[in-house]
Design an enzyme around this catalytic site. Structure first.
Site, short mmCIF file in Angstrom:
data_model
loop_
_atom_site.label_atom_id
_atom_site.label_comp_id
_atom_site.label_asym_id
_atom_site.label_seq_id
_atom_site.Cartn_x
_atom_site.Cartn_y
_atom_site.Cartn_z
CG ASP A 37 -2.08 0.95 1.09
OD1 ASP A 37 -3.22 0.47 1.00
OD2 ASP A 37 -1.85 2.18 1.06
CG ASN A 93 -11.93 -0.63 4.30
OD1 ASN A 93 -12.29 -1.06 5.39
ND2 ASN A 93 -10.79 0.02 4.13
N GLY A 99 -15.45 2.97 4.12
CA GLY A 99 -14.08 3.42 3.91
C GLY A 99 -13.45 2.97 2.61
CD GLN A 100 -14.69 -0.75 -2.22
OE1 GLN A 100 -15.81 -1.05 -1.84
NE2 GLN A 100 -14.11 -1.34 -3.25
CB SER A 101 -10.79 5.38 -1.14
OG SER A 101 -9.61 4.61 -1.04
CG HIS A 106 -8.79 -3.03 -2.20
ND1 HIS A 106 -9.75 -2.35 -2.92
CD2 HIS A 106 -8.63 -2.33 -1.06
CE1 HIS A 106 -10.15 -1.30 -2.23
NE2 HIS A 106 -9.49 -1.26 -1.07
CG HIS A 108 -6.79 -2.82 3.28
ND1 HIS A 108 -6.02 -1.69 3.04
CD2 HIS A 108 -8.01 -2.54 2.78
CE1 HIS A 108 -6.77 -0.77 2.42
NE2 HIS A 108 -7.98 -1.27 2.25
P1 AMP Z 1 -9.68 1.46 0.48
O1 AMP Z 1 -9.72 2.82 1.09
O2 AMP Z 1 -10.09 0.33 1.39
O3 AMP Z 1 -10.44 1.44 -0.84
O4 AMP Z 1 -8.16 1.16 0.17
C1 AMP Z 1 -7.51 1.65 -0.96
C2 AMP Z 1 -6.05 1.62 -0.63
O5 AMP Z 1 -5.34 1.75 -1.83
C3 AMP Z 1 -5.58 2.74 0.29
O6 AMP Z 1 -5.01 2.18 1.46
C4 AMP Z 1 -4.55 3.49 -0.56
O7 AMP Z 1 -3.44 3.93 0.20
C5 AMP Z 1 -4.16 2.43 -1.56
N1 AMP Z 1 -3.67 2.91 -2.84
C6 AMP Z 1 -4.27 3.80 -3.66
N2 AMP Z 1 -3.55 3.96 -4.79
C7 AMP Z 1 -2.47 3.15 -4.67
C8 AMP Z 1 -1.35 2.86 -5.50
N3 AMP Z 1 -1.18 3.45 -6.70
N4 AMP Z 1 -0.43 1.96 -5.05
C9 AMP Z 1 -0.58 1.36 -3.86
N5 AMP Z 1 -1.63 1.58 -3.02
C10 AMP Z 1 -2.55 2.48 -3.42
#
Ligand code: AMP
Length: 120
Positions: A37, A93, A99-101, A106, A108
């Site tokens: 991450d 998430n 909290g899914q962005s 994916h 974690h």
């Molecule tokens: P979520 O908020 O559960 O959707 O997790 C998305 C995760 O992706 C976050 O922890 C970000 O730090 C991570 N993330 C976003 N873009 C990248 C990237 N290019 N390389 C590695 N991690 C990323």
């Protein structure tokens, strides 16, 4: 179940799968990719994603249950590679309110510090 592999050109995780965006890959299989991450929340913080573009783990399980199982198998390989043993937290998430962005499924995988409960 076999369905066509899908990808989304606007998805950052699909771009990592395609090799168009750099990532520190720690494990790769036919159906999954694991990379560190960008913004680690623990000493070890690895994301394990399906190569297929699906919004979340529920959609992956519905579209390709074998690939959901493969994702969990990859998590265990990553845990062993990174020396986590059996002490890690696995988080999906799911949905913006949780909290899914990034709308590409994916997991974690977090380890290397005390992890409080309940999670924030
Ligand atoms: P979520 O908020 O559960 O959707 O997790 C998305 C995760 O992706 C976050 O922890 C970000 O730090 C991570 N993330 C976003 N873009 C990248 C990237 N290019 N390389 C590695 N991690 C990323």
């Amino acid at each position: 179940m076999m369905t066509a592999m899908t990808t989304d050109p606007d998805c950052v995780f699909c771009s990592i799968v395609a090799g168009e965006v750099p990532a520190e890959v720690v494990h790769s299989s036919d159906h999954s990719l694991a990379f560190r991450d960008l913004d680690p929340q623990a000493p070890t913080h690895v994301l394990v994603i399906p190569r297929r573009h699906v919004a979340d783990i529920g959609a992956l399980t519905a579209a390709a249950p074998d690939e959901a199982v493969a994702l969990l198998a990859a998590v265990q390989v990553v845990a062993e590679l990174d020396g986590m043993g059996n002490a890690y937290r696995l988080v999906f998430n799911t949905g913006a309110a949780a909290g899914q962005s990034v709308p590409h499924a994916h997991a974690h995988v977090l380890a290397g510090r005390d992890l409080g409960w309940p999670p924030g």
